[in-house]
Design a protein around this motif. Structure first.
Motif, mmCIF file in Angstrom:
data_model
loop_
_atom_site.group_PDB
_atom_site.id
_atom_site.type_symbol
_atom_site.label_atom_id
_atom_site.label_comp_id
_atom_site.label_asym_id
_atom_site.label_seq_id
_atom_site.Cartn_x
_atom_site.Cartn_y
_atom_site.Cartn_z
ATOM 1 N N GLN A 1 0.811 -1.224 0.000
ATOM 2 C CA GLN A 1 0.000 0.000 0.000
ATOM 3 C C GLN A 1 0.843 1.271 0.000
ATOM 4 O OE1 GLN A 1 -2.738 -0.257 3.281
ATOM 5 N NE2 GLN A 1 -3.553 -2.221 2.607
ATOM 6 N N PHE A 2 2.121 1.144 0.326
ATOM 7 C CA PHE A 2 2.987 2.328 0.392
ATOM 8 C C PHE A 2 3.759 2.482 -0.918
ATOM 9 C CE2 PHE A 2 2.369 1.263 4.864
ATOM 10 C CZ PHE A 2 2.080 2.503 5.401
ATOM 11 N N VAL A 3 3.610 3.621 -1.537
ATOM 12 C CA VAL A 3 4.279 3.917 -2.795
ATOM 13 C C VAL A 3 5.793 3.821 -2.660
ATOM 14 C CG1 VAL A 3 4.657 5.743 -4.511
ATOM 15 C CG2 VAL A 3 2.384 5.384 -3.551
ATOM 16 N N CYS A 4 6.315 4.219 -1.510
ATOM 17 C CA CYS A 4 7.767 4.287 -1.330
ATOM 18 C C CYS A 4 8.423 2.916 -1.171
ATOM 19 C CB CYS A 4 8.119 5.162 -0.133
ATOM 20 S SG CYS A 4 7.596 4.492 1.457
ATOM 21 N N VAL A 5 7.655 1.872 -0.887
ATOM 22 C CA VAL A 5 8.233 0.546 -0.664
ATOM 23 C C VAL A 5 8.409 -0.177 -1.991
ATOM 24 C CG1 VAL A 5 7.919 -1.710 0.429
ATOM 25 C CG2 VAL A 5 7.264 0.367 1.653
ATOM 26 N N LYS A 6 9.664 -0.447 -2.312
ATOM 27 C CA LYS A 6 9.975 -1.111 -3.583
ATOM 28 C C LYS A 6 9.697 -2.612 -3.515
ATOM 29 C CE LYS A 6 13.016 -1.148 -7.388
ATOM 30 N NZ LYS A 6 13.657 -0.307 -8.284
ATOM 31 N N ALA A 7 9.988 -3.237 -2.361
ATOM 32 C CA ALA A 7 9.755 -4.675 -2.228
ATOM 33 C C ALA A 7 9.740 -5.072 -0.766
ATOM 34 C CB ALA A 7 10.833 -5.454 -2.971
ATOM 35 N N PHE A 8 9.118 -6.199 -0.502
ATOM 36 C CA PHE A 8 9.106 -6.825 0.823
ATOM 37 C C PHE A 8 9.970 -8.069 0.711
ATOM 38 C CE2 PHE A 8 7.775 -9.422 4.294
ATOM 39 C CZ PHE A 8 7.228 -8.590 5.250
ATOM 40 N N LEU A 9 11.069 -8.104 1.453
ATOM 41 C CA LEU A 9 12.003 -9.221 1.392
ATOM 42 C C LEU A 9 12.005 -9.956 2.723
ATOM 43 C CD1 LEU A 9 14.956 -7.227 -0.214
ATOM 44 C CD2 LEU A 9 13.212 -8.563 -1.410
ATOM 45 N N SER A 10 11.970 -11.270 2.663
ATOM 46 C CA SER A 10 11.997 -12.077 3.878
ATOM 47 C C SER A 10 13.417 -12.505 4.200
ATOM 48 C CB SER A 10 11.109 -13.308 3.706
ATOM 49 O OG SER A 10 9.761 -12.922 3.578
ATOM 50 N N LYS A 11 13.782 -12.370 5.482
ATOM 51 C CA LYS A 11 15.103 -12.802 5.943
ATOM 52 C C LYS A 11 15.136 -14.318 5.961
ATOM 53 C CE LYS A 11 15.785 -8.948 9.151
ATOM 54 N NZ LYS A 11 15.846 -8.590 10.567
ATOM 55 N N PRO A 12 16.274 -14.918 5.725
ATOM 56 C CA PRO A 12 17.551 -14.309 5.346
ATOM 57 C C PRO A 12 17.560 -13.950 3.859
ATOM 58 C CG PRO A 12 17.813 -16.676 5.465
ATOM 59 C CD PRO A 12 16.387 -16.373 5.870
ATOM 60 N N ILE A 13 18.248 -12.877 3.535
ATOM 61 C CA ILE A 13 18.337 -12.402 2.147
ATOM 62 C C ILE A 13 19.527 -13.076 1.466
ATOM 63 C CG2 ILE A 13 18.533 -10.357 0.668
ATOM 64 C CD1 ILE A 13 16.040 -10.397 2.510
ATOM 65 N N PRO A 14 19.305 -13.734 0.323
ATOM 66 C CA PRO A 14 20.441 -14.324 -0.391
ATOM 67 C C PRO A 14 21.344 -13.233 -0.969
ATOM 68 C CG PRO A 14 18.374 -14.728 -1.565
ATOM 69 C CD PRO A 14 18.032 -13.991 -0.307
ATOM 70 N N ILE A 15 22.633 -13.510 -1.032
ATOM 71 C CA ILE A 15 23.605 -12.505 -1.477
ATOM 72 C C ILE A 15 23.318 -12.024 -2.898
ATOM 73 C CG2 ILE A 15 25.382 -14.088 -2.313
ATOM 74 C CD1 ILE A 15 27.373 -12.081 -0.782
ATOM 75 N N ASP A 16 22.768 -12.884 -3.755
ATOM 76 C CA ASP A 16 22.477 -12.446 -5.121
ATOM 77 C C ASP A 16 21.372 -11.389 -5.146
ATOM 78 O OD1 ASP A 16 20.682 -14.515 -4.380
ATOM 79 O OD2 ASP A 16 20.225 -14.935 -6.484
ATOM 80 N N LYS A 17 20.476 -11.404 -4.158
ATOM 81 C CA LYS A 17 19.432 -10.370 -4.084
ATOM 82 C C LYS A 17 20.051 -9.023 -3.700
ATOM 83 C CE LYS A 17 15.233 -8.921 -4.387
ATOM 84 N NZ LYS A 17 14.595 -8.787 -5.681
ATOM 85 N N TYR A 18 21.008 -9.043 -2.770
ATOM 86 C CA TYR A 18 21.718 -7.803 -2.421
ATOM 87 C C TYR A 18 22.464 -7.264 -3.646
ATOM 88 C CZ TYR A 18 20.903 -8.362 2.598
ATOM 89 O OH TYR A 18 20.344 -8.470 3.850
ATOM 90 N N ASP A 19 23.087 -8.152 -4.408
ATOM 91 C CA ASP A 19 23.791 -7.734 -5.616
ATOM 92 C C ASP A 19 22.822 -7.068 -6.589
ATOM 93 O OD1 ASP A 19 26.151 -7.543 -7.218
ATOM 94 O OD2 ASP A 19 25.483 -9.278 -8.374
ATOM 95 N N TYR A 20 21.661 -7.649 -6.747
ATOM 96 C CA TYR A 20 20.626 -7.119 -7.627
ATOM 97 C C TYR A 20 20.196 -5.715 -7.170
ATOM 98 C CZ TYR A 20 16.766 -7.847 -10.949
ATOM 99 O OH TYR A 20 15.905 -7.763 -12.008
ATOM 100 N N ILE A 21 20.024 -5.545 -5.860
ATOM 101 C CA ILE A 21 19.641 -4.238 -5.298
ATOM 102 C C ILE A 21 20.756 -3.218 -5.531
ATOM 103 C CG2 ILE A 21 19.241 -2.997 -3.129
ATOM 104 C CD1 ILE A 21 17.718 -5.538 -2.184
ATOM 105 N N LEU A 22 21.997 -3.593 -5.276
ATOM 106 C CA LEU A 22 23.129 -2.671 -5.458
ATOM 107 C C LEU A 22 23.261 -2.213 -6.908
ATOM 108 C CD1 LEU A 22 25.892 -4.219 -3.188
ATOM 109 C CD2 LEU A 22 24.748 -2.018 -2.882
ATOM 110 N N LYS A 23 22.898 -3.072 -7.834
ATOM 111 C CA LYS A 23 23.008 -2.725 -9.252
ATOM 112 C C LYS A 23 21.814 -1.925 -9.734
ATOM 113 C CE LYS A 23 26.165 -6.362 -10.439
ATOM 114 N NZ LYS A 23 26.360 -7.721 -10.883
ATOM 115 N N GLY A 24 20.881 -1.651 -8.823
ATOM 116 C CA GLY A 24 19.756 -0.769 -9.173
ATOM 117 C C GLY A 24 18.575 -1.488 -9.781
ATOM 118 N N ASN A 25 18.505 -2.761 -9.606
ATOM 119 C CA ASN A 25 17.418 -3.517 -10.213
ATOM 120 C C ASN A 25 16.309 -3.879 -9.245
ATOM 121 O OD1 ASN A 25 18.822 -3.710 -12.749
ATOM 122 N ND2 ASN A 25 20.164 -5.145 -11.734
ATOM 123 N N GLY A 26 16.600 -3.747 -7.940
ATOM 124 C CA GLY A 26 15.620 -4.062 -6.921
ATOM 125 C C GLY A 26 15.172 -5.466 -6.988
#
Length: 130
Positions: free
Chosen positions: A105-130
């Motif tokens: 419901q919040f425009v500012c929230v790009k995604a809801f991620l459940s812990k633990p976050i896999p390292i490839d997801k962090y890589d994806y976020i760092l590269k601007g792909n979310g």
């Protein structure tokens, strides 16, 4: 690509340590600010904010002082999400569908991620792909 600043907001210091290690392994130039609650995170974001930089907020929901939902409400009051250079990701151990639906419901929230976050997801976020 401009460097990103990460605002890591979570009261679990072990999670913070692991996340900081993972993010710096992926990009040793990334600047990470760790905060133990939403109030400290909002204060740090407002202190560091610049339109010329890109920010990623990794936000836990259940914290003392100011929880994740309260952070989002305050964040939206400042209208920073309209500038397009701040991505907010909820990072939670909750898998409750109510939390996931509320996040949508919040425009500012790009995604809801459940812990633990896999390292490839962090890589994806760092590269601007979310």
């Amino acid at each position: 690509m401009m460097n990103k600043k990460i605002i890591l907001i979570d009261d679990d210091e072990i999670y913070q340590f692991i996340t900081i290690k993972a993010l710096t392994k992926l990009d040793d130039g990334v600047r990470i600010f760790s905060c133990l609650n939403g109030k400290a995170g909002l204060d740090k974001l407002l202190e560091e904010y610049s339109r010329e930089e890109h920010f990623v907020v990794l936000l836990d929901l259940n914290m003392p002082v100011m929880n994740g939902w309260e952070f989002i409400q305050e964040f939206e009051k400042h209208n920073l999400h309209h500038n397009g250079n701040i991505e907010v990701y909820i990072v939670s151990s909750s898998t409750d569908q109510i939390d996931i639906k509320k996040a949508e419901q919040f425009v500012c929230v790009k995604a809801f991620l459940s812990k633990p976050i896999p390292i490839d997801k962090y890589d994806y976020i760092l590269k601007g792909n979310g």
